[in-house]
Design a protein around this motif. Structure first.
Motif, PDB file in Angstrom:
ATOM      1  N   ASN B  63      48.103   2.754   6.504  1.00 17.80           N
ATOM      2  CA  ASN B  63      49.930   1.906   6.987  1.00 17.80           C
ATOM      3  C   ASN B  63      48.436   0.558   7.879  1.00 17.80           C
ATOM      4  O   ASN B  63      49.860  -0.032   7.486  1.00 17.80           O
ATOM      5  CB  ASN B  63      50.227   2.500   8.434  1.00 17.80           C
ATOM      6  CG  ASN B  63      50.670   3.680   7.187  1.00 17.80           C
ATOM      7  OD1 ASN B  63      51.034   3.598   5.698  1.00 17.80           O
ATOM      8  ND2 ASN B  63      51.926   4.951   8.101  1.00 17.80           N
ATOM      9  N   LEU B  64      47.547   1.178   8.826  1.00 17.21           N
ATOM     10  CA  LEU B  64      47.244  -0.250   9.429  1.00 17.21           C
ATOM     11  C   LEU B  64      46.686  -1.246   8.948  1.00 17.21           C
ATOM     12  O   LEU B  64      46.532  -2.613   9.030  1.00 17.21           O
ATOM     13  CB  LEU B  64      46.593   0.233  10.382  1.00 17.21           C
ATOM     14  CG  LEU B  64      46.776   1.454  11.601  1.00 17.21           C
ATOM     15  CD1 LEU B  64      45.745   2.009  12.449  1.00 17.21           C
ATOM     16  CD2 LEU B  64      47.958   0.425  12.137  1.00 17.21           C
ATOM     17  N   GLN B  65      46.342  -0.944   7.153  1.00 14.57           N
ATOM     18  CA  GLN B  65      46.105  -1.826   6.280  1.00 14.57           C
ATOM     19  C   GLN B  65      46.971  -2.885   6.136  1.00 14.57           C
ATOM     20  O   GLN B  65      46.573  -4.030   6.021  1.00 14.57           O
ATOM     21  CB  GLN B  65      45.748  -1.104   5.090  1.00 14.57           C
ATOM     22  CG  GLN B  65      44.396  -0.390   5.213  1.00 14.57           C
ATOM     23  CD  GLN B  65      42.570  -0.737   5.506  1.00 14.57           C
ATOM     24  OE1 GLN B  65      42.425  -1.535   4.220  1.00 14.57           O
ATOM     25  NE2 GLN B  65      42.792  -0.657   6.217  1.00 14.57           N
ATOM     26  N   ARG B  66      47.978  -2.651   6.006  1.00 11.33           N
ATOM     27  CA  ARG B  66      49.616  -3.849   5.937  1.00 11.33           C
ATOM     28  C   ARG B  66      49.205  -4.697   6.928  1.00 11.33           C
ATOM     29  O   ARG B  66      50.093  -5.380   6.582  1.00 11.33           O
ATOM     30  CB  ARG B  66      50.160  -2.928   5.242  1.00 11.33           C
ATOM     31  CG  ARG B  66      50.167  -2.208   4.488  1.00 11.33           C
ATOM     32  CD  ARG B  66      51.055  -1.765   3.677  1.00 11.33           C
ATOM     33  NE  ARG B  66      52.221  -0.791   4.356  1.00 11.33           N
ATOM     34  CZ  ARG B  66      52.017   0.418   4.127  1.00 11.33           C
ATOM     35  NH1 ARG B  66      50.995   0.742   3.596  1.00 11.33           N
ATOM     36  NH2 ARG B  66      52.429   1.100   4.781  1.00 11.33           N
ATOM     37  N   VAL B  67      49.168  -3.779   8.207  1.00 10.52           N
ATOM     38  CA  VAL B  67      49.903  -4.552   9.814  1.00 10.52           C
ATOM     39  C   VAL B  67      48.333  -5.953   9.431  1.00 10.52           C
ATOM     40  O   VAL B  67      47.637  -6.021   8.912  1.00 10.52           O
ATOM     41  CB  VAL B  67      49.639  -3.810  11.033  1.00 10.52           C
ATOM     42  CG1 VAL B  67      49.971  -4.763  11.726  1.00 10.52           C
ATOM     43  CG2 VAL B  67      49.826  -2.747  10.984  1.00 10.52           C
ATOM     44  N   ARG B  68      49.405  -7.346   9.994  1.00  8.87           N
ATOM     45  CA  ARG B  68      48.459  -8.548   9.958  1.00  8.87           C
ATOM     46  C   ARG B  68      47.467  -8.754  12.034  1.00  8.87           C
ATOM     47  O   ARG B  68      47.569  -7.508  11.960  1.00  8.87           O
ATOM     48  CB  ARG B  68      49.236  -9.778   9.990  1.00  8.87           C
ATOM     49  CG  ARG B  68      50.477  -9.621  11.401  1.00  8.87           C
ATOM     50  CD  ARG B  68      51.081 -10.477  11.412  1.00  8.87           C
ATOM     51  NE  ARG B  68      51.995  -9.986  12.545  1.00  8.87           N
ATOM     52  CZ  ARG B  68      52.075 -10.907  13.581  1.00  8.87           C
ATOM     53  NH1 ARG B  68      50.694 -11.203  14.221  1.00  8.87           N
ATOM     54  NH2 ARG B  68      52.930  -9.998  14.714  1.00  8.87           N
ATOM     55  N   LYS B  69      46.833  -8.844  11.161  1.00  7.53           N
ATOM     56  CA  LYS B  69      45.458  -9.026  12.278  1.00  7.53           C
ATOM     57  C   LYS B  69      46.292  -9.234  13.555  1.00  7.53           C
ATOM     58  O   LYS B  69      46.855 -10.272  13.543  1.00  7.53           O
ATOM     59  CB  LYS B  69      44.416  -9.664  12.118  1.00  7.53           C
ATOM     60  CG  LYS B  69      43.571  -8.749  11.765  1.00  7.53           C
ATOM     61  CD  LYS B  69      41.788  -9.832  11.674  1.00  7.53           C
ATOM     62  CE  LYS B  69      40.717  -8.105  11.111  1.00  7.53           C
ATOM     63  NZ  LYS B  69      39.813  -8.845  10.868  1.00  7.53           N
ATOM     64  N   GLY B  70      45.590  -8.903  15.051  1.00  5.51           N
ATOM     65  CA  GLY B  70      45.823  -8.960  16.454  1.00  5.51           C
ATOM     66  C   GLY B  70      46.901  -8.559  16.586  1.00  5.51           C
ATOM     67  O   GLY B  70      48.211  -8.892  17.780  1.00  5.51           O
ATOM     68  N   ASP B  71      48.058  -7.896  16.239  1.00  2.00           N
ATOM     69  CA  ASP B  71      49.326  -7.346  16.855  1.00  2.00           C
ATOM     70  C   ASP B  71      48.910  -6.000  16.937  1.00  2.00           C
ATOM     71  O   ASP B  71      47.937  -5.276  17.179  1.00  2.00           O
ATOM     72  CB  ASP B  71      49.550  -6.404  14.957  1.00  2.00           C
ATOM     73  CG  ASP B  71      50.818  -6.004  15.149  1.00  2.00           C
ATOM     74  OD1 ASP B  71      51.372  -6.304  15.328  1.00  2.00           O
ATOM     75  OD2 ASP B  71      51.092  -4.904  16.015  1.00  2.00           O
ATOM     76  N   VAL B  72      49.502  -5.542  18.535  1.00  2.00           N
ATOM     77  CA  VAL B  72      49.454  -5.191  19.628  1.00  2.00           C
ATOM     78  C   VAL B  72      49.512  -3.912  19.569  1.00  2.00           C
ATOM     79  O   VAL B  72      48.980  -3.219  19.701  1.00  2.00           O
ATOM     80  CB  VAL B  72      50.402  -5.696  20.694  1.00  2.00           C
ATOM     81  CG1 VAL B  72      49.929  -4.660  21.911  1.00  2.00           C
ATOM     82  CG2 VAL B  72      49.910  -7.080  21.109  1.00  2.00           C
ATOM     83  N   LYS B  73      50.257  -3.752  18.628  1.00  2.00           N
ATOM     84  CA  LYS B  73      50.856  -2.055  18.244  1.00  2.00           C
ATOM     85  C   LYS B  73      49.736  -1.800  16.996  1.00  2.00           C
ATOM     86  O   LYS B  73      49.332  -0.603  17.666  1.00  2.00           O
ATOM     87  CB  LYS B  73      51.624  -2.535  17.474  1.00  2.00           C
ATOM     88  CG  LYS B  73      53.325  -2.027  17.706  1.00  2.00           C
ATOM     89  CD  LYS B  73      54.135  -1.541  16.757  1.00  2.00           C
ATOM     90  CE  LYS B  73      55.633  -1.024  17.988  1.00  2.00           C
ATOM     91  NZ  LYS B  73      56.925  -0.882  17.077  1.00  2.00           N
ATOM     92  N   ALA B  74      49.365  -2.447  16.411  1.00  2.00           N
ATOM     93  CA  ALA B  74      48.262  -2.104  15.683  1.00  2.00           C
ATOM     94  C   ALA B  74      47.225  -1.310  16.615  1.00  2.00           C
ATOM     95  O   ALA B  74      46.188  -0.387  16.253  1.00  2.00           O
ATOM     96  CB  ALA B  74      47.565  -3.093  14.520  1.00  2.00           C
ATOM     97  N   SER B  75      46.682  -2.282  17.451  1.00  2.00           N
ATOM     98  CA  SER B  75      45.557  -1.989  18.288  1.00  2.00           C
ATOM     99  C   SER B  75      45.970  -0.676  19.004  1.00  2.00           C
ATOM    100  O   SER B  75      44.541  -0.618  19.161  1.00  2.00           O
ATOM    101  CB  SER B  75      44.796  -3.166  19.384  1.00  2.00           C
ATOM    102  OG  SER B  75      46.237  -2.664  20.640  1.00  2.00           O
ATOM    103  N   ILE B  76      46.512  -0.317  19.623  1.00  2.00           N
ATOM    104  CA  ILE B  76      46.709   0.565  20.007  1.00  2.00           C
ATOM    105  C   ILE B  76      47.120   1.700  19.165  1.00  2.00           C
ATOM    106  O   ILE B  76      46.079   3.102  19.579  1.00  2.00           O
ATOM    107  CB  ILE B  76      48.112   1.027  20.609  1.00  2.00           C
ATOM    108  CG1 ILE B  76      48.526  -0.429  21.903  1.00  2.00           C
ATOM    109  CG2 ILE B  76      48.373   2.221  21.298  1.00  2.00           C
ATOM    110  CD1 ILE B  76      49.527  -0.559  22.503  1.00  2.00           C
TER     111      ILE B  76
END
Lengths: 184, 222
Positions: B63-76
């Motif tokens: 799922n995280l592969q699809r998220v753009r870089k620098g997203d706060v949620k993704a880093s959490i």
């Protein structure tokens, strides 16, 4: 166990933060968090709170017990009781250390709290040493250790358990007729 | 209630009879991690937990592969994944350490296991233990044994490697109340006695006495 691993476990404890950003609910594997709204308190695990704090995205609300008055009461109780007094958080030492190191600006009277928690810790560890001493000298086989925290156990674990094992080996080899004498 | 159900259905492990939420799954993994860390012997493998956690992690990473870089949620999410992965690898590592330490006994136990009983080792661990045993033997032969007089050229691994010491003391917390746990005396002069383990209480006692309780999950090693 490494002290950092105990700290790792302590980082799972929940703490209240006041975020300065907004974000929808996050669906973590370990449970849902949020939603985050500027100015509205929300509970998050300590690992996240510290991370957000380091990125200056939140203010941490110290836990109820992290308060000079409450800690003084606990300290007094601890020095009066012979056994380990109940403690407000199973990770009080680690949480104090982590929150004070990274968010001391959000905690009123940080220095006094640090000293008080250190005093409580010292009293408890002294008790622990005393009871470990009597445990060994009376050759006990069972001890009840209620209210003892993981970090406290960890300070004495290796030393105490290894000595108990050594003593056990020496003793079983001494007792005549025991066929437990081993090859190592 | 409906919340709990919908969450539970997220878990893709349909084969497990007891339905667990991902949150419970992580708690189970942490329990297994601590138990394995503190018990003197190798415990039963928890491959169903390991597999479920792995599945969760891969799923989340996809799922995280699809998220753009620098997203706060993704880093959490990434941080959480790292934490879970740490527990998982620490758990597997402590099992491997024990296998390396007690390999002949681990394999012996595996051999004597009755048909149909679940194995203590996962298939991968079993392969590892066998290979470790073979390599150790080859090594000992190549370095020392073949230079020995013929009558000294064999070595009994079961005798050469110490057994896990089940008489070690362990710290534990009680999760389900237990009555009449027999505490054996330390010396001949003392008498044995029984204790009740209240829920939530913590104790220091010999692993041997409470080993079955660790296996059943009634107590947690700390």
């Amino acid at each position: 166990m490494d002290p950092s691993e105990v700290e790792f476990l302590a980082e799972k404890e929940m703490v209240t933060i006041i975020p300065n950003f907004s974000l929808d609910k996050i669906y973590l594997i370990g449970g849902d968090l949020g939603p985050f709204n500027p100015g509205l308190p929300v509970d998050v695990p300590v690992w996240l709170a510290l991370n957000l704090k380091q990125r200056q995205k939140c203010r941490i609300v110290p836990p109820d017990w992290m308060d000079v008055g409450k800690l003084e009461e606990i300290k007094e109780l601890e020095s009066k009781e012979e056994t380990f007094a109940p403690i407000p958080s199973p990770y009080y030492m680690e949480l104090t250390k982590m929150l004070l190191n990274h968010a001391s600006d959000n905690i009123p009277k940080a220095d006094e709290i640090r000293t008080l928690v250190k005093d409580i810790w010292d009293t408890r560890v002294a008790k622990l040493r005393l009871s470990a001493d009597s445990f060994i000298s009376q050759l006990e086989a069972h001890a009840k250790l209620d209210n003892l925290t993981l970090m406290e156990i960890n300070t004495t674990r290796t030393f105490l358990l290894d000595s108990l094992n050594c003593m056990y080996k020496l003793r079983t080899n001494l007792q005549p007729g025991s066929d437990k004498s081993n090859d190592y | 209630m409906s919340d709990a159900l919908s969450e539970a259905s997220d878990l893709s492990g349909d084969d497990s009879q007891d339905v667990m939420t991902p949150t419970e799954l992580i708690a189970k993994l942490e329990e297994a991690w601590l138990n394995e860390k503190f018990s003197p012997e190798l415990l039963k493998n928890k491959s169903e937990i390991v597999e479920c956690v792995m599945e969760q992690l891969t799923h989340m990473e996809e799922n995280l592969q699809r998220v753009r870089k620098g997203d706060v949620k993704a880093s959490i999410h990434r941080m959480e994944i790292d934490r879970i992965r740490f527990v998982l690898s620490s758990y597997l590592r402590s099992r491997l350490q024990k296998i390396e330490k007690f390999f002949p006994h681990v394999l012996e136990k595996e051999k004597s296991r009755a048909e149909g009983d679940p194995s203590f080792l996962s298939p991968e661990e079993f392969a590892f233990a066998k290979e470790y045993m073979a390599n150790t033997e080859t090594y000992l032969k190549a370095v020392a044994l073949r230079h020995m007089p013929p009558n000294l050229q064999t070595i009994d691994m079961l005798k050469a490697v110490p057994e896990p010491c089940l008489d070690s003391f362990v710290f534990l917390r009680v999760k389900e109340r237990q009555e009449n746990i027999l505490v054996e005396p330390e010396t001949d002069e003392q008498r044995e006695y029984v204790v009740d383990l209240e829920e939530g209480s913590q104790h220091l006692m010999r692993y041997r006495t409470i080993a079955p309780l660790v296996a059943s999950g009634a107590v947690q090693l700390i």
